[in-house]
Design an enzyme around this catalytic site. Structure first.
Site, mmCIF file in Angstrom:
data_model
loop_
_atom_site.group_PDB
_atom_site.id
_atom_site.type_symbol
_atom_site.label_atom_id
_atom_site.label_comp_id
_atom_site.label_asym_id
_atom_site.label_seq_id
_atom_site.Cartn_x
_atom_site.Cartn_y
_atom_site.Cartn_z
ATOM 1 N N GLY A 212 -0.151 -0.959 -14.273
ATOM 2 C CA GLY A 212 0.814 -0.284 -13.400
ATOM 3 C C GLY A 212 2.222 -0.447 -13.941
ATOM 4 C CB VAL B 216 -6.526 -1.783 -12.244
ATOM 5 C CG1 VAL B 216 -5.360 -1.960 -13.192
ATOM 6 C CG2 VAL B 216 -6.079 -1.242 -10.896
ATOM 7 C CG ASN C 132 3.001 -4.537 -11.340
ATOM 8 O OD1 ASN C 132 3.791 -5.035 -10.543
ATOM 9 N ND2 ASN C 132 2.974 -3.229 -11.585
ATOM 10 C CB SER D 47 3.425 -8.394 -1.372
ATOM 11 O OG SER D 47 4.390 -7.917 -0.445
ATOM 12 C CE1 TYR E 126 0.699 -3.656 -1.027
ATOM 13 C CE2 TYR E 126 2.056 -4.750 0.624
ATOM 14 C CZ TYR E 126 1.828 -4.385 -0.694
ATOM 15 O OH TYR E 126 2.728 -4.756 -1.665
ATOM 16 C CB ALA F 230 -6.180 -7.865 4.082
ATOM 17 C CB THR F 231 -5.047 -6.042 -0.902
ATOM 18 O OG1 THR F 231 -3.692 -5.565 -0.813
ATOM 19 C CG2 THR F 231 -6.001 -5.066 -0.243
#
Ligand code: NAP
Length: 258
Positions: free
Chosen positions: A14, A65, A91, A143, A157, A159-160
């Protein structure tokens, strides 16, 4: 003074936009050989040309990815081109927004496939090359959202981004024997093309919640990643660096005005 990382081989997934492009620019500026990946070839070639014009050695490798074969091929291409691989910045990530009641199952599958599975496949594919380097470095872009904070619309998001940290703690132990360190940078709100899409109101609200009074730049994240890649950071593994201008510090809005 840090030992120069000039000549080291770096792959940034990314790396064709936003934070990844900023990380790539920092490494290229420090004299590293940098491969950036992404799905959109037109955007990727343009980003590589732009970074190269700024003085770096940068190539684009098309890869998704979320695909194991793509991850293996991307690493092989980088090793073939640069003669090895010393640093992997996992990333690539996406951040669609949906409140839980309306969240499509497909969106949950996609965000986990890219942000979590994509991180794991990237690191897995890179292990032999990083081990051969003798000073392998893995740097994840997580993050503050998920590991520390929450924001409506981003339960999947968050959770990831928290899952990436669960992964890194065990990966750091497993890979330590091969002298590979695994760490993560946790950005707060950073100015990117992606953030622009969220609108001026979102941006103003975010600025008001940051003690240092402004959003981060992609270079702020790139410099933290660059530090983690240095020889001097070689005893740091399984750790996180929050780069958020103090955004996660106030215990309430009152703390900001007091
Ligand atoms: P961005 O500007 O939207 O850029 C995302 C990059 O990832 C692009 O190069 C994109 O290229 C690539 N990408 C997306 N899906 C991919 C896939 N399946 N395979 C390969 N590449 C893929 O995003 P960003 O804001 O820079 O975010 C980058 C990372 O920082 C993410 O992990 C995000 O969670 C994290 N982060 C961002 C912020 C922020 O404020 N911006 C804050 C905290 C954390 P293609 O679309 O061409 O594939």
């Amino acid at each position: 003074m840090f030992t120069p990382i000039e000549g080291r081989s770096v792959m940034v997934t990314g790396g064709t936009a936003g934070i990844g492009k900023g990380i790539a620019a920092c490494f290229a500026g420090a004299g590293a050989k940098v491969a950036i990946t992404g799905r959109d070839a037109e955007r990727g070639e343009a980003a590589a040309a732009e970074l190269q014009n700024a003085g770096g050695e940068v190539v684009y490798v098309q890869a998704d990815v979320a695909s194991g074969p793509d991850a293996e091929r991307a690493v092989a291409e980088v090793v073939g081109r640069f003669g090895g691989l010393d640093v992997v910045c996992a990333n690539a990530g996406v951040f669609p927004s949906s409140r839980l009641e309306e969240m499509p199952e497909q969106e949950i599958d996609e965000i986990f496939a890219i942000n979590v599975k994509g991180t794991m496949l990237t690191v897995k594919a890179a292990i032999p090359a990083l081990a051969a380097s003798g000073h392998g470095r893995v740097i994840l872009t997580s993050s503050i959202t998920g590991p520390i904070t929450g924001f409506p619309g981003w339960s999947h998001y968050g959770a990831t981004k928290a899952a990436q940290l669960g992964f890194l703690r065990t990966a750091a132990i497993e890979l330590a024997g091969q002298r590979i360190t695994v760490n993560a940078v946790l950005p707060g709100n950073v100015v990117t093309e992606g953030l622009d899409d969220l609108g001026e109101d979102y941006r103003r609200t975010m600025e008001a919640s940051i003690p240092l009074g402004h959003l981060g730049s992609v270079a702020d994240i790139g410099n933290a990643a660059l530090f983690l890649a240095t020889d001097e950071a070689g005893f740091i593994t399984g750790q996180t660096i929050v780069v958020d201008g103090g955004q996660t510090l106030p215990e309430s809005v009152a703390a900001l005005g007091a």
